[in-house]
Design a protein around this motif. Structure first.
Motif, PDB file in Angstrom:
ATOM      1  N   ARG A 119      19.137   9.493 -33.176  1.00 31.39           N
ATOM      2  CA  ARG A 119      17.947  10.370 -33.151  1.00 31.39           C
ATOM      3  C   ARG A 119      16.704   9.599 -33.592  1.00 31.39           C
ATOM      4  O   ARG A 119      15.640   9.709 -32.977  1.00 31.39           O
ATOM      5  CB  ARG A 119      18.158  11.582 -34.055  1.00 31.39           C
ATOM      6  N   GLN A 146      13.378   8.674 -31.311  1.00 30.50           N
ATOM      7  CA  GLN A 146      12.007   8.967 -31.728  1.00 30.50           C
ATOM      8  C   GLN A 146      11.152   7.704 -31.712  1.00 30.50           C
ATOM      9  O   GLN A 146      10.006   7.721 -31.269  1.00 30.50           O
ATOM     10  CB  GLN A 146      11.982   9.603 -33.123  1.00 30.50           C
ATOM     11  N   ASP A 193       7.854   7.127 -29.468  1.00 36.64           N
ATOM     12  CA  ASP A 193       6.567   6.699 -30.022  1.00 36.64           C
ATOM     13  C   ASP A 193       6.030   5.476 -29.287  1.00 36.64           C
ATOM     14  O   ASP A 193       4.834   5.398 -28.977  1.00 36.64           O
ATOM     15  CB  ASP A 193       6.695   6.407 -31.515  1.00 36.64           C
ATOM     16  N   ARG A 202       1.500  10.780 -30.097  1.00 44.92           N
ATOM     17  CA  ARG A 202       2.916  10.823 -30.444  1.00 44.92           C
ATOM     18  C   ARG A 202       3.316  12.264 -30.707  1.00 44.92           C
ATOM     19  O   ARG A 202       2.554  13.033 -31.279  1.00 44.92           O
ATOM     20  CB  ARG A 202       3.191   9.990 -31.690  1.00 44.92           C
ATOM     21  N   ARG A 203       4.525  12.596 -30.274  1.00 44.28           N
ATOM     22  CA  ARG A 203       5.056  13.943 -30.473  1.00 44.28           C
ATOM     23  C   ARG A 203       6.470  13.841 -31.011  1.00 44.28           C
ATOM     24  O   ARG A 203       7.220  12.933 -30.636  1.00 44.28           O
ATOM     25  CB  ARG A 203       5.077  14.718 -29.159  1.00 44.28           C
ATOM     26  N   GLU A 204       6.838  14.789 -31.841  1.00 40.01           N
ATOM     27  CA  GLU A 204       8.195  14.818 -32.352  1.00 40.01           C
ATOM     28  C   GLU A 204       9.131  15.267 -31.236  1.00 40.01           C
ATOM     29  O   GLU A 204       8.866  16.257 -30.545  1.00 40.01           O
ATOM     30  CB  GLU A 204       8.292  15.769 -33.536  1.00 40.01           C
ATOM     31  N   ARG A 242      15.112  18.351 -31.325  1.00 45.60           N
ATOM     32  CA  ARG A 242      16.448  17.976 -31.810  1.00 45.60           C
ATOM     33  C   ARG A 242      17.481  18.519 -30.825  1.00 45.60           C
ATOM     34  O   ARG A 242      17.689  19.725 -30.737  1.00 45.60           O
ATOM     35  CB  ARG A 242      16.686  18.537 -33.200  1.00 45.60           C
TER      36      ARG A 242
END
Length: 120
Positions: A57, A61, A65, A75-77, A80
């Motif tokens: 994970r 991410q 990025d 940038r975005r999360e 999940r």
């Protein structure tokens, strides 16, 4: 009509095609490895260390990025996803780096994939 890929419009980016191909190869290997592991193994944590799923994970991410930076986007999360979807998530965000990244992003992405390999 399809938009041209960045290296079709920027010769400097096209010069990076060998690095792009190597990143796509490495990405495919690690994504397939994640997909092939039992979920119980991916979710298992040893002595308080992050589980392999957590490491994947974090890697996804990091790749997201890198891709956002390469595309000039914020940038975005990442959402999940379930453990069973981590290989696909890794493959998708890594493909964006391979397509849009410059030399530094491609090298950084390879380092991220080395960390994934070690975590698994």
């Amino acid at each position: 009509m399809n938009d041209p890929t960045p290296h079709e419009t920027d010769p400097e980016l096209g010069a990076l095609e060998p690095q792009r191909a190597e990143l796509r190869r490495s990405l495919g290997l690690q994504a397939d490895r994640v997909r092939g592991l039992p979920l119980s193994r991916l979710e298992r944590s040893v002595e308080g260390a992050p589980s392999p799923a957590d490491a994947v994970r974090a890697a996804a991410q990091a790749l997201a990025d890198l891709a956002a930076d390469a595309e000039g986007e914020p940038r975005r999360e990442l959402p999940r996803v379930g453990t069973h979807g981590l290989g696909d998530q890794l493959a998708v965000v890594g493909a964006d780096v391979a397509r849009f990244g410059g030399a530094a992003a491609l090298a950084a992405a390879q380092e991220v994939l080395v960390a994934v390999r070690r975590a698994l």
